[in-house]
Design a protein around this motif. Structure first.
Motif, PDB file in Angstrom:
ATOM      1  N   LYS A 197       0.828  -1.201   0.000  1.00 17.14           N
ATOM      2  CA  LYS A 197       0.000   0.000   0.000  1.00 17.14           C
ATOM      3  C   LYS A 197       0.865   1.253   0.000  1.00 17.14           C
ATOM      4  O   LYS A 197       0.582   2.225  -0.719  1.00 17.14           O
ATOM      5  CB  LYS A 197      -0.915  -0.027   1.228  1.00 17.14           C
ATOM      6  N   SER A 198       1.943   1.224   0.808  1.00 14.35           N
ATOM      7  CA  SER A 198       2.844   2.380   0.852  1.00 14.35           C
ATOM      8  C   SER A 198       3.512   2.620  -0.496  1.00 14.35           C
ATOM      9  O   SER A 198       3.638   3.759  -0.948  1.00 14.35           O
ATOM     10  CB  SER A 198       3.901   2.160   1.938  1.00 14.35           C
ATOM     11  N   ILE A 199       3.940   1.518  -1.156  1.00 11.94           N
ATOM     12  CA  ILE A 199       4.585   1.647  -2.467  1.00 11.94           C
ATOM     13  C   ILE A 199       3.600   2.208  -3.491  1.00 11.94           C
ATOM     14  O   ILE A 199       3.953   3.055  -4.322  1.00 11.94           O
ATOM     15  CB  ILE A 199       5.139   0.282  -2.921  1.00 11.94           C
ATOM     16  N   LEU A 200       2.346   1.729  -3.432  1.00 12.88           N
ATOM     17  CA  LEU A 200       1.340   2.213  -4.372  1.00 12.88           C
ATOM     18  C   LEU A 200       1.093   3.706  -4.190  1.00 12.88           C
ATOM     19  O   LEU A 200       1.042   4.464  -5.170  1.00 12.88           O
ATOM     20  CB  LEU A 200       0.034   1.439  -4.161  1.00 12.88           C
ATOM     21  N   ILE A 201       0.964   4.131  -2.925  1.00 12.10           N
ATOM     22  CA  ILE A 201       0.750   5.553  -2.653  1.00 12.10           C
ATOM     23  C   ILE A 201       1.946   6.379  -3.118  1.00 12.10           C
ATOM     24  O   ILE A 201       1.804   7.430  -3.745  1.00 12.10           O
ATOM     25  CB  ILE A 201       0.482   5.767  -1.152  1.00 12.10           C
ATOM     26  N   LYS A 202       3.158   5.895  -2.829  1.00  9.12           N
ATOM     27  CA  LYS A 202       4.360   6.612  -3.228  1.00  9.12           C
ATOM     28  C   LYS A 202       4.466   6.703  -4.747  1.00  9.12           C
ATOM     29  O   LYS A 202       4.848   7.747  -5.305  1.00  9.12           O
ATOM     30  CB  LYS A 202       5.595   5.897  -2.659  1.00  9.12           C
ATOM     31  N   THR A 203       4.118   5.585  -5.417  1.00 10.93           N
ATOM     32  CA  THR A 203       4.172   5.586  -6.881  1.00 10.93           C
ATOM     33  C   THR A 203       3.202   6.603  -7.467  1.00 10.93           C
ATOM     34  O   THR A 203       3.538   7.341  -8.408  1.00 10.93           O
ATOM     35  CB  THR A 203       3.837   4.185  -7.412  1.00 10.93           C
ATOM     36  N   GLN A 204       1.989   6.638  -6.913  1.00 11.12           N
ATOM     37  CA  GLN A 204       1.013   7.607  -7.398  1.00 11.12           C
ATOM     38  C   GLN A 204       1.495   9.040  -7.171  1.00 11.12           C
ATOM     39  O   GLN A 204       1.311   9.906  -8.036  1.00 11.12           O
ATOM     40  CB  GLN A 204      -0.323   7.381  -6.693  1.00 11.12           C
ATOM     41  N   GLN A 205       2.119   9.272  -6.025  1.00  9.01           N
ATOM     42  CA  GLN A 205       2.656  10.608  -5.755  1.00  9.01           C
ATOM     43  C   GLN A 205       3.764  10.966  -6.738  1.00  9.01           C
ATOM     44  O   GLN A 205       3.819  12.098  -7.255  1.00  9.01           O
ATOM     45  CB  GLN A 205       3.168  10.669  -4.313  1.00  9.01           C
ATOM     46  N   LEU A 206       4.658  10.011  -7.019  1.00 14.39           N
ATOM     47  CA  LEU A 206       5.756  10.266  -7.959  1.00 14.39           C
ATOM     48  C   LEU A 206       5.218  10.517  -9.369  1.00 14.39           C
ATOM     49  O   LEU A 206       5.694  11.410 -10.078  1.00 14.39           O
ATOM     50  CB  LEU A 206       6.716   9.080  -7.960  1.00 14.39           C
ATOM     51  N   LEU A 207       4.234   9.707  -9.772  1.00 14.04           N
ATOM     52  CA  LEU A 207       3.657   9.900 -11.104  1.00 14.04           C
ATOM     53  C   LEU A 207       3.012  11.276 -11.226  1.00 14.04           C
ATOM     54  O   LEU A 207       3.164  11.962 -12.243  1.00 14.04           O
ATOM     55  CB  LEU A 207       2.626   8.808 -11.382  1.00 14.04           C
ATOM     56  N   ALA A 208       2.285  11.658 -10.170  1.00 16.70           N
ATOM     57  CA  ALA A 208       1.636  12.977 -10.208  1.00 16.70           C
ATOM     58  C   ALA A 208       2.674  14.091 -10.271  1.00 16.70           C
ATOM     59  O   ALA A 208       2.520  15.061 -11.030  1.00 16.70           O
ATOM     60  CB  ALA A 208       0.744  13.141  -8.979  1.00 16.70           C
ATOM     61  N   ARG A 209       3.732  13.948  -9.481  1.00 13.09           N
ATOM     62  CA  ARG A 209       4.769  14.979  -9.483  1.00 13.09           C
ATOM     63  C   ARG A 209       5.476  15.054 -10.836  1.00 13.09           C
ATOM     64  O   ARG A 209       5.704  16.147 -11.371  1.00 13.09           O
ATOM     65  CB  ARG A 209       5.775  14.701  -8.371  1.00 13.09           C
TER      66      ARG A 209
END
Length: 479
Positions: A306-318
């Motif tokens: 879950k943490s990796i998924l959230i981090k990935t979404q944040q990186l993609l958005a950035r």
């Protein structure tokens, strides 16, 4: 002397004399006796056993008397079990009140009148303390007493994140073993465990070596077990005396694989529990612990996912935001470049126009001067000059038009070149931008095998890992 002169008597008469002597000397007395219980049997509410005493080494029997407990004694034995929590059985050291009698058929016998439960509890507690002191004194590298708790080598071993293969020490017929296997096989998460059973006696102090031998067998098997489980399906305190033995405790304390115990007790811990990595109350509790241990690891993985998924979404958005900003920045640069060159072309066009007008005005002025100065020339000369003037004017106009056409062509070429190098057109033609760490890569020597890169196409961004790098001269490109 003949046998007739000896006044022979019958055996029963002799037995009667012995009985009379015993009754006269000891029949009205009772004695508190310290002894071990042996060969205990119970039938119809009565107890039949031997009271024995062994030598200092605890091997040879130096005294033995058959003993029985009738109604009064049987009641005392029941009360003994209630107070101590353990059965009156073979192997128990007791302080009992007995009377002495002689039976012509059964010989000298003792009758148990009372038994002191406090004495037995004290003996067991002393044996327990002596065993613990011996463990600490003889094995300082394996067992130590710290802040009132026993710390062992086995307790310091880490449990694997996931426990899958285990060695189980248990008796051949054990409801506890069945409960243990049932709980493992029917866990609610579908976890699979591979359990190898090492059968052993788990009752009787003299059988302690059987358990120790199984620990040795497990160690010599060469199998990489995640844990060793020692289980027993419950019983009285006396039944669990085997787990108070020094040999078993030392084997557990020094074993190089984490040992889990589920000995079936609900009150006090055995010495085996104190030495083990993890002590649980019952075999079922051990199985539940193993399932919960693996579940904790699964929950940890789910949390990480879950943490990796959230981090990935944040990186993609950035990065999407950064990409949009770069796109806008490139568009602005291109627009500024085009406007700059457009203004330059306009300036040159205006300059050429002004130059042509100046040349025309200069020639017209020259002609006017020539015309006013030549009053007497012939009409033919005037005509010739007018023709020359027209030719020059035509040449100048053609020159000006040529210059304007050349500048228009240059302007169109510049505009085409700018359109060709625009990012959108390059991407639509099949080219791609390569980024590493958020920066655009222009040379192959900026990459290495294993680098994570982003490939930007016209309509997609692809994440990839560099697998191979080789030199390339560009001759095979087909556009």
């Amino acid at each position: 002397m003949s046998s007739a002169d000896n006044n022979p008597i019958t055996l029963s008469e002799l037995a009667g004399l012995v009985r009379e002597l015993v009754d006269q000397a000891l029949g009205k007395q009772s004695f508190w006796v310290i002894a071990d219980v042996a060969n205990h049997n119970q039938k119809n509410g009565r107890h039949y056993f031997d009271l024995i005493e062994k030598d200092a080494a605890g091997i040879a029997i130096i005294a033995k008397l058959p003993t029985r407990a009738w109604a009064e004694g049987a009641q005392k034995i029941s009360a003994f079990k209630t107070v101590t929590g353990q059965a009156f059985t073979t192997g128990l050291k007791v302080l009992s009140l007995v009377s002495i009698s002689y039976n012509p058929v059964y010989g000298l016998q003792l009758t148990l009148l009372d038994v002191d439960p406090n004495f037995t509890l004290g003996v067991l507690e002393k044996q327990r303390k002596d065993t613990l002191l011996r463990l600490v004194a003889e094995n300082p590298e394996l067992v130590r007493l710290q802040d009132g708790f026993y710390v062992t080598f086995n307790q310091g071993l880490p449990l694997p994140k996931v426990i899958q293969r285990i060695a189980v020490i248990s008796s051949t017929v054990s409801a506890g073993l069945e409960d243990f296997q049932h709980t493992l096989d029917n866990n609610g998460f579908g976890y699979r465990f591979e359990a190898d059973i090492y059968y052993s006696y788990v009752q009787g102090e003299t059988n302690a070596q059987s358990i120790v031998d199984q620990f040795i067998t497990i160690y010599k098997s060469g199998i990489s077990y995640d844990a060793v489980v020692l289980i027993r399906g419950g019983g009285s305190q006396t039944d669990l005396l085997i787990f108070e033995q020094y040999g078993i405790a030392r084997a557990i304390a020094r074993f190089p694989i984490p040992v889990l115990t589920g000995i079936g007790h609900q009150k006090n811990e055995t010495i085996a529990d104190l030495m083990a990595h993890t002590a649980l109350k019952t075999p079922t509790k051990v199985a539940e612990y193993l399932v919960a241990h693996n579940r904790a690891f699964a929950d940890e993985l789910l949390s990480l996912e879950k943490s990796i998924l959230i981090k990935t979404q944040q990186l993609l958005a950035r990065h999407h935001h950064l990409l949009s900003a770069r796109k806008f920045e490139i568009s602005m640069i291109c627009e500024t470049y085009l406007n700059h060159h457009k203004r330059r072309l306009q300036d040159k066009s205006q300059g050429i126009t002004r130059l042509g007008q100046s040349l025309l005005m200069a020639q017209q002025h020259r002609l006017r001067l020539l015309s006013s100065g030549i009053t007497g020339r012939a009409q033919l000369v005037l005509y010739g000059h007018e023709r020359d003037l027209m030719q020059q004017r035509t040449a100048i106009i053609q020159q000006v038009k040529g210059c304007l056409e050349d500048l228009g062509t240059s302007l169109a070429r510049y505009q085409s070149e700018l359109e060709l190098i625009s990012p959108e057109r390059l991407l639509n033609r099949g080219f791609a931008l390569i980024k590493k760490g958020g920066k655009i890569i222009s040379r192959g020597d900026q990459l290495a095998q294993g680098n994570e890169i982003a490939i930007i196409l016209a309509d997609r961004e692809i994440k990839a890992t560099v697998d191979e790098i080789k030199n390339y001269d560009g001759r095979e490109v087909n556009l």
